[in-house]
Design a protein around this motif. Structure first.
Motif, PDB file in Angstrom:
ATOM      1  N   SER A  47       0.841  -1.199   0.000  1.00 53.27           N
ATOM      2  CA  SER A  47       0.000   0.000   0.000  1.00 53.27           C
ATOM      3  C   SER A  47       0.878   1.252   0.000  1.00 53.27           C
ATOM      4  CB  SER A  47      -0.929  -0.009   1.218  1.00 53.27           C
ATOM      5  OG  SER A  47      -0.181   0.064   2.415  1.00 53.27           O
ATOM      6  N   LYS A  48       0.226   2.406  -0.172  1.00 53.41           N
ATOM      7  CA  LYS A  48       0.968   3.668  -0.285  1.00 53.41           C
ATOM      8  C   LYS A  48       1.557   4.106   1.062  1.00 53.41           C
ATOM      9  CE  LYS A  48      -1.457   5.476  -4.385  1.00 53.41           C
ATOM     10  NZ  LYS A  48      -2.231   6.609  -4.938  1.00 53.41           N
ATOM     11  N   ASP A  92       0.796  -2.456   6.572  1.00 52.87           N
ATOM     12  CA  ASP A  92       0.846  -2.309   5.108  1.00 52.87           C
ATOM     13  C   ASP A  92      -0.241  -3.156   4.462  1.00 52.87           C
ATOM     14  OD1 ASP A  92       1.636  -1.747   2.520  1.00 52.87           O
ATOM     15  OD2 ASP A  92       3.226  -3.272   2.525  1.00 52.87           O
ATOM     16  N   VAL A  93      -1.469  -2.678   4.551  1.00 54.56           N
ATOM     17  CA  VAL A  93      -2.602  -3.434   4.020  1.00 54.56           C
ATOM     18  C   VAL A  93      -3.333  -2.568   3.001  1.00 54.56           C
ATOM     19  CG1 VAL A  93      -4.803  -4.524   4.606  1.00 54.56           C
ATOM     20  CG2 VAL A  93      -2.863  -4.707   6.184  1.00 54.56           C
ATOM     21  N   SER A 152      -9.853   1.721  -2.967  1.00 55.19           N
ATOM     22  CA  SER A 152      -9.757   3.129  -3.321  1.00 55.19           C
ATOM     23  C   SER A 152     -11.150   3.642  -3.691  1.00 55.19           C
ATOM     24  CB  SER A 152      -8.778   3.301  -4.481  1.00 55.19           C
ATOM     25  OG  SER A 152      -7.484   2.908  -4.084  1.00 55.19           O
ATOM     26  N   ARG A 171       0.418   2.470  10.623  1.00 53.41           N
ATOM     27  CA  ARG A 171      -0.589   1.488  10.186  1.00 53.41           C
ATOM     28  C   ARG A 171       0.130   0.324   9.536  1.00 53.41           C
ATOM     29  NH1 ARG A 171      -0.270   3.228   4.786  1.00 53.41           N
ATOM     30  NH2 ARG A 171      -1.395   1.399   4.076  1.00 53.41           N
ATOM     31  N   ARG A 190      -6.380  -1.128   1.052  1.00 52.32           N
ATOM     32  CA  ARG A 190      -7.823  -0.929   1.252  1.00 52.32           C
ATOM     33  C   ARG A 190      -8.397  -0.416  -0.059  1.00 52.32           C
ATOM     34  NH1 ARG A 190      -8.896   1.243   6.708  1.00 52.32           N
ATOM     35  NH2 ARG A 190     -11.011   1.255   5.850  1.00 52.32           N
ATOM     36  N   CYS A 213      -1.667   6.036   3.034  1.00 50.60           N
ATOM     37  CA  CYS A 213      -3.051   5.583   2.906  1.00 50.60           C
ATOM     38  C   CYS A 213      -3.049   4.143   2.399  1.00 50.60           C
ATOM     39  CB  CYS A 213      -3.839   6.491   1.954  1.00 50.60           C
ATOM     40  SG  CYS A 213      -3.212   6.475   0.252  1.00 50.60           S
ATOM     41  N   GLY A 214      -4.238   3.539   2.355  1.00 50.75           N
ATOM     42  CA  GLY A 214      -4.330   2.119   2.007  1.00 50.75           C
ATOM     43  C   GLY A 214      -4.486   1.842   0.521  1.00 50.75           C
ATOM     44  N   CYS A 215      -4.348   2.848  -0.342  1.00 52.08           N
ATOM     45  CA  CYS A 215      -4.432   2.591  -1.782  1.00 52.08           C
ATOM     46  C   CYS A 215      -3.251   1.720  -2.216  1.00 52.08           C
ATOM     47  CB  CYS A 215      -4.408   3.901  -2.573  1.00 52.08           C
ATOM     48  SG  CYS A 215      -5.844   4.940  -2.277  1.00 52.08           S
ATOM     49  N   ALA A 216      -3.487   0.873  -3.235  1.00 53.71           N
ATOM     50  CA  ALA A 216      -2.419  -0.005  -3.711  1.00 53.71           C
ATOM     51  C   ALA A 216      -1.260   0.820  -4.254  1.00 53.71           C
ATOM     52  CB  ALA A 216      -2.956  -0.935  -4.788  1.00 53.71           C
TER      53      ALA A 216
END
Ligand code: ZN
Lengths: 487, 98
Positions: free
Chosen positions: A24-25, B66-67, B71, B64, B69, A28-31
């Motif tokens: 993830s980034k 590394d998962v 977009s 946090r 989520r 944030c959790g964006c790929a």
């Protein structure tokens, strides 16, 4: 290329931006794997910079950045933090980039390359800090299009001291850096996918009328291939020299210039002077709290570091007696290197033979099938066994290659393949003696020639015995029996 | 006393890509001088015995895992966009490439 023949010394420093191998980034959790994704499908309020969105750092990104620092012999500070770097550009949705200013995550490291004089040379690393990547811009006839998929991808900026003295050394530095980061699992360093970019500071130094001249440097921005770097450094250093001799403003100017590189035209071009450091108005990022790397975590990451390529190559040469070339081929890929070591263990030694199989047949088949070592059906244990049964004479080298072809397809163990394909060679002297007798009886002429002092005839006779036995005889036994019989 | 002059205000406005009239520059120069003077008073506090800090919050190491989520869907992405062209944001042409 500018080498020793140039009338000036080159002084080069490199800032390398490399994307970290996270899922993830950064905040944030964006790929994070943006390359090839449909535009603006990997974005959220955080990486679009929407009001009120709050960043949360990615633990893995921080660990990877620290791992990179440890692999580069950097010091880890007790306290580190993020800062805002303020500038306005359409690829930066918030109007600032979260970066690190005065307390970077890694400081004062080095890596070693082969210098131009052939001796080991340390290139000092000033710092390696974490930041977020920007979006990407596309220009069309009507304006500028923005894709924010890349926005917020974790980026490590590794800054070298100006210790590099030629384009060749610059390439060796980057190749070494690339190898270390890939080995340490920190980054994939895919240049063709924009996974790493370089800014290069180039200056020239020379004597003029007994005085040392060191005119202001050029910063070449945003190079994205090793080739571009090599060409841009050669072009820009020659241009600085020419500008000096043409009496250009380089003689009076105090500050560096920023240039871009056009690979199509093979030349640099001036870029808008970006903000000076003061103009970035850095200040501590108020949306994030400071980081204090715990010594236990640092030691855990240090212990998990794999052996680095330069050390592994040296060990393969020293302990396994391999050639520099074989060591280089094996260590070019961490998985291949460990495959080799596992196979040596399985073979109970014989590293040179194992290396021949791994760099020969295995690599050849992998290349043909475009596959990865980890996916191959042939295992290190198989190679170990194959080396052992060649050594003990169970099969010939030729038969072993045939066995390998079958093992590659079926994944069967060498002994099973040897049995099912009848590849075992015959060392039984009774059978061999019978064949030798038959050949001797049919070749009076050749034997007379041999006895008359032409030992080279022996080869042809060995060949006839081998043929008679369907190629399965042990050639060493055949030779000795034959010699004994006709000698 | 802060000696903020109008050239500083012009420069800051330029960095922020804000166009100011002469009258605004005059007004903001005066206002910003007052602000800077107020902040300047902090310098008189003796901080020699206070450890430096980058944050006023009593926590650190907030992270946090590394998962990945999900977009945003495209219609959400472009909801407040000033300009859209296909699945891109369209902005004013930028002459110089960074
Ligand atoms: Zn996001």
């Amino acid at each position: 290329m500018t080498g020793t023949a140039a009338p000036y010394a080159l002084v080069i420093g490199i800032e390398c931006h490399v994307e970290l191998a996270t899922s993830s980034k950064m905040f944030c959790g964006c790929a994070a794997r943006w390359f090839g994704a449909a535009p603006n499908t990997l974005v959220c309020p955080v990486c679009l910079g929407l009001p009120g969105a709050l960043p949360v750092p990615n633990r893995r990104a921080i660990e990877l950045a620290m791992t990179a620092g440890l692999a580069l012999h950097c010091e880890v500070p007790a306290h580190t933090k993020f800062d805002r770097k303020n500038y306005l550009y359409p690829d930066l949705p918030k109007g600032y980039q979260i970066s690190q200013y005065d307390l970077p995550l890694n400081t004062a490291g080095w890596l070693e390359i082969a210098g131009d004089d052939g001796r080991p040379k340390r290139i000092r690393i000033t710092r390696a800090h974490l930041e977020e990547d920007t979006g990407s811009l596309h220009h069309d006839g009507r304006g500028t299009l923005v894709d924010f998929n890349r926005s917020g991808v974790p980026l490590l900026e590794i800054v070298s001291e100006p210790d590099i003295s030629s384009a060749r050394e610059a390439l060796r530095y980057l190749e070494s850096l690339r190898e270390i980061l890939i080995f340490a699992g920190v980054a994939e360093f895919r240049l063709e996918e924009g996974g790493a970019r370089f800014d290069v500071n180039v200056s020239i130094r020379f004597d003029e009328g007994g005085e040392t001249r060191w005119p202001p440097q050029s910063e070449i921005k945003n190079l994205n291939s090793f080739r571009a770097l090599e060409e841009a450094v050669a072009y820009e250093s020659a241009r600085l020299w020419d500008e000096w001799h043409a009496g250009g403003d380089i003689r009076t100017r105090r500050t560096k210039v920023t240039v871009g590189w056009s690979p199509e035209r093979g030349r640099t071009f001036p870029q808008r002077q970006k903000e000076e450091v003061d103009d970035y108005r850095y200040f501590p990022e108020p949306d994030l709290v400071p980081l204090s790397p715990a010594p236990a975590d640092v030691e855990r990451l240090r212990a998990a570091l794999p052996e680095m390529p330069v050390e592994q190559r040296a060990r393969f040469v020293r302990d396994h007696g391999l050639s520099e070339y074989d060591a280089r081929v094996l260590v070019s890929d961490r998985a291949l290197a460990s495959f080799f070591e596992d196979a040596v263990r399985a073979a109970g030694g014989e590293p040179k033979q194992v290396a021949n199989w791994v760099t020969g047949e295995l690599l050849r088949y992998l290349k043909e099938g475009n596959g990865a070592v980890s996916a191959a059906k042939v295992t290190p244990a198989h190679i170990g066994e194959l080396v052992r049964i060649v050594k003990d004479g169970t099969i010939s080298n030729t038969a072993a290659k045939e066995a390998f072809a079958e093992m590659w397809v079926s994944g069967k163990a060498p002994r099973d393949v040897v049995e099912s394909k009848g590849l075992a060679q015959v060392s039984d002297e009774v059978q061999i003696r019978a064949a030798v007798d038959a050949v001797v009886a049919e070749n009076d002429q050749a034997i007379a020639t041999y006895r008359a002092g032409k030992p080279q005839v022996l080869g042809a006779l060995v060949g006839k015995v081998m043929k008679r036995m369907g190629g399965k005889a042990n050639p060493a036994v055949v030779t000795s029996v034959l010699r004994e019989r006709i000698g | 006393m802060s000696t903020l002059d109008r050239s500083v205000v012009e420069k800051v406005a330029g960095l922020a890509r804000i166009e100011l009239t002469d009258e605004e520059i005059e007004r903001f120069t005066a206002q910003l001088s007052v602000v800077l003077d107020a902040v300047d008073r902090l310098r008189s506090v003796d901080t020699s015995a206070i450890p430096p800090t980058a944050s006023v919050l009593p926590v650190d190491n907030v992270m946090r895992e590394d998962v990945v989520r999900p977009s945003l869907p495209l219609e959400e992405v472009f909801r407040n966009a000033p300009g859209r062209d296909g699945d891109y944001f369209r902005v004013q042409t930028v002459l110089e490439q960074r």
